[in-house]
Motif scaffolding. Structure first.
Motif, PDB file in Angstrom:
ATOM      1  N   PHE A   1      65.601 -49.069  31.358  1.00 30.32           N
ATOM      2  CA  PHE A   1      65.694 -50.480  31.391  1.00 30.32           C
ATOM      3  C   PHE A   1      66.807 -50.806  31.410  1.00 30.32           C
ATOM      4  O   PHE A   1      67.259 -51.950  31.979  1.00 30.32           O
TER       5      PHE A   1
ATOM      6  N   VAL B   1      64.794 -61.951  35.947  1.00 31.31           N
ATOM      7  CA  VAL B   1      64.138 -60.935  37.063  1.00 31.31           C
ATOM      8  C   VAL B   1      64.477 -61.777  38.400  1.00 31.31           C
ATOM      9  O   VAL B   1      63.900 -62.650  38.556  1.00 31.31           O
TER      10      VAL B   1
ATOM     11  N   ASP C   1      68.706 -51.101  38.302  1.00 36.33           N
ATOM     12  CA  ASP C   1      69.008 -52.289  39.179  1.00 36.33           C
ATOM     13  C   ASP C   1      67.701 -52.835  39.584  1.00 36.33           C
ATOM     14  O   ASP C   1      67.349 -54.023  39.772  1.00 36.33           O
TER      15      ASP C   1
ATOM     16  N   ILE D   1      56.358 -53.396  30.040  1.00 33.95           N
ATOM     17  CA  ILE D   1      57.158 -54.516  30.432  1.00 33.95           C
ATOM     18  C   ILE D   1      56.591 -55.831  29.993  1.00 33.95           C
ATOM     19  O   ILE D   1      55.633 -56.310  30.334  1.00 33.95           O
TER      20      ILE D   1
ATOM     21  N   THR E   1      61.069 -56.184  26.385  1.00 32.80           N
ATOM     22  CA  THR E   1      61.527 -54.930  27.286  1.00 32.80           C
ATOM     23  C   THR E   1      62.394 -55.801  28.341  1.00 32.80           C
ATOM     24  O   THR E   1      63.491 -55.104  28.839  1.00 32.80           O
ATOM     25  N   ILE E   2      61.966 -56.662  28.995  1.00 33.08           N
ATOM     26  CA  ILE E   2      62.778 -57.448  29.890  1.00 33.08           C
ATOM     27  C   ILE E   2      64.058 -57.950  29.282  1.00 33.08           C
ATOM     28  O   ILE E   2      65.094 -57.682  30.201  1.00 33.08           O
TER      29      ILE E   2
ATOM     30  N   ILE F   1      63.359 -51.511  39.248  1.00 33.24           N
ATOM     31  CA  ILE F   1      62.893 -50.706  38.381  1.00 33.24           C
ATOM     32  C   ILE F   1      61.283 -50.666  39.125  1.00 33.24           C
ATOM     33  O   ILE F   1      60.629 -51.667  39.499  1.00 33.24           O
TER      34      ILE F   1
ATOM     35  N   ILE G   1      61.787 -55.779  39.974  1.00 29.69           N
ATOM     36  CA  ILE G   1      60.762 -54.999  39.328  1.00 29.69           C
ATOM     37  C   ILE G   1      59.451 -54.990  40.426  1.00 29.69           C
ATOM     38  O   ILE G   1      58.978 -55.550  41.076  1.00 29.69           O
TER      39      ILE G   1
ATOM     40  N   VAL H   1      67.548 -57.972  37.689  1.00 27.77           N
ATOM     41  CA  VAL H   1      66.493 -56.852  38.041  1.00 27.77           C
ATOM     42  C   VAL H   1      65.510 -57.010  38.920  1.00 27.77           C
ATOM     43  O   VAL H   1      64.852 -58.472  38.866  1.00 27.77           O
TER      44      VAL H   1
ATOM     45  N   GLN I   1      65.871 -56.295  27.605  1.00 26.60           N
ATOM     46  CA  GLN I   1      66.784 -54.995  27.531  1.00 26.60           C
ATOM     47  C   GLN I   1      67.326 -54.638  28.881  1.00 26.60           C
ATOM     48  O   GLN I   1      68.541 -54.101  29.116  1.00 26.60           O
ATOM     49  N   MET I   2      66.682 -55.326  29.975  1.00 26.54           N
ATOM     50  CA  MET I   2      67.128 -55.232  31.588  1.00 26.54           C
ATOM     51  C   MET I   2      68.352 -55.815  31.868  1.00 26.54           C
ATOM     52  O   MET I   2      68.784 -56.984  31.117  1.00 26.54           O
ATOM     53  N   LYS I   3      68.929 -55.428  33.095  1.00 27.50           N
ATOM     54  CA  LYS I   3      70.042 -56.126  33.576  1.00 27.50           C
ATOM     55  C   LYS I   3      69.564 -57.335  34.188  1.00 27.50           C
ATOM     56  O   LYS I   3      68.359 -57.753  34.380  1.00 27.50           O
TER      57      LYS I   3
END
Length: 334
Positions: free
Chosen positions: A206, A263, A210, A226, A230-231, A212, A240, A238, A233-235
């Protein structure tokens, strides 16, 4: 018992109307050639199955749920078949407790789903939905630009799950220059090494990816894997992709993240609450979302393959043998 062996076994497709305009010629040929009988029903729920399929030796389903009560209502039942990869429609624990094999088909649409996921990755990375809309509206280069477009070699693709479909997608992505990482707690390190893919934890994936792409089964552990936490934690920005099961992603949280820009884009072949039948769904107005109607599995070849495999699996179950594709094989062994 002698009378039953003479007349053969009964194989029911409980929701045969799912495959529109299909005549089940493949199943009829294979099942009837083995001395057994194919019966096509149009059940809508468990009660319909219990009312219409009591004498079934094998039940085959696409979407209609098959629970323990249904199994108990069919005293001759020798096996359950799910047309497709996922087995959410069947109560696996109930089947295993009753010694009933459950069969699915994880090997019939591997290139189709991998191609579908990769198509979504490329289309979103290159802003194709937005550019198409701009040109159709006469805006040419004056419309919205979409997300910054980057070379594949500068992007990290994170695969959640590293089964057959994810590994197929991995091959496509690596050939294009993507750096690929993957998370799958059920595979040995050697499987990742064979594909020259970096094995990571879920949290590492996560944080680093870049893009997922989700390829895990739907289980209690993966439900809402997700979500807003958890989102977070993402760049930022990102992308998805989900061609697995809708409820793996919390729809409300994804919509908020798409609106905020956390996102950047999403490619969804599945959604949490299938099906989408109204034009006012939040996804419908989002230029940064590609949607398809749970169709990633589909091709002429995969459809024929599925029906052949389903027919042969039913025949194997009727013979009292355990098919190669028995999902609950380990549970039955105990």
């Amino acid at each position: 018992m002698l009378e039953r062996s003479i007349r053969g076994m009964k194989v029911y497709v409980v929701d045969s109307d799912f495959f529109v305009d299909y005549d089940y010629a493949i199943e009829k040929q294979v099942i009837e050639a083995s001395g057994n009988e194919l019966i096509l029903e149009t059940c809508k729920n468990e009660q319909d199955v219990m009312d219409r399929c009591k004498d079934a030796d094998v039940l085959m389903t696409v979407l209609v749920k098959l629970n323990g009560t249904v199994m108990d209502a069919c005293p001759n039942l020798k096996g359950l078949v799910r047309y497709g990869i996922g087995v959410d429609a069947i109560d696996i624990a109930a089947a295993s407790q009753r010694g009933i094999p459950v069969c699915n088909f994880t090997d019939y649409c591997i290139p189709e789903v991998a191609t579908h996921a990769f198509s979504m990755i490329l289309a979103l990375s290159r802003n194709l939905p937005i550019f198409t809309r701009n040109v159709r509206q006469g805006l040419w280069t004056h419309g919205p630009k979409g997300i910054p477009m980057r070379r594949a070699s500068s992007r990290t693709l994170g695969l959640v799950g590293f089964g057959s479909i994810a590994r197929e997608l991995c091959g496509y992505a690596k050939a294009m220059g993507y750096h690929v990482i993957a998370y799958d707690p059920f595979l040995p390190a050697e499987r990742f090494a064979q594909m020259e893919v970096q094995q990571v934890t879920k949290e590492e994936l996560f944080a680093q990816a870049d893009i997922i792409s989700v390829h895990t089964p739907m289980t209690p552990d993966t439900f809402h894997m997700i979500n807003k936490d958890t989102i977070a934690q993402m760049k930022d920005g990102v992308i998805i992709i989900n061609t697995a099961r809708g409820p793996i992603i919390c729809e409300a949280d994804l919509i908020e993240a798409l609106k905020s820009g956390k996102v950047a884009a999403a490619g969804l072949d599945v959604v949490e609450f299938e099906t989408i039948t109204t034009s006012d769904h939040p996804y419908a107005s989002m230029d940064n979302v590609i949607l398809s109607p749970h169709a990633a599995y589909d091709s002429v070849e995969s459809t024929l393959d599925l029906h052949r495999k389903a027919a042969n699996t039913a025949v194997t179950l009727c013979s009292g043998e355990l098919p190669y594709n028995t999902f609950n094989k380990k549970d039955l062994a105990h």
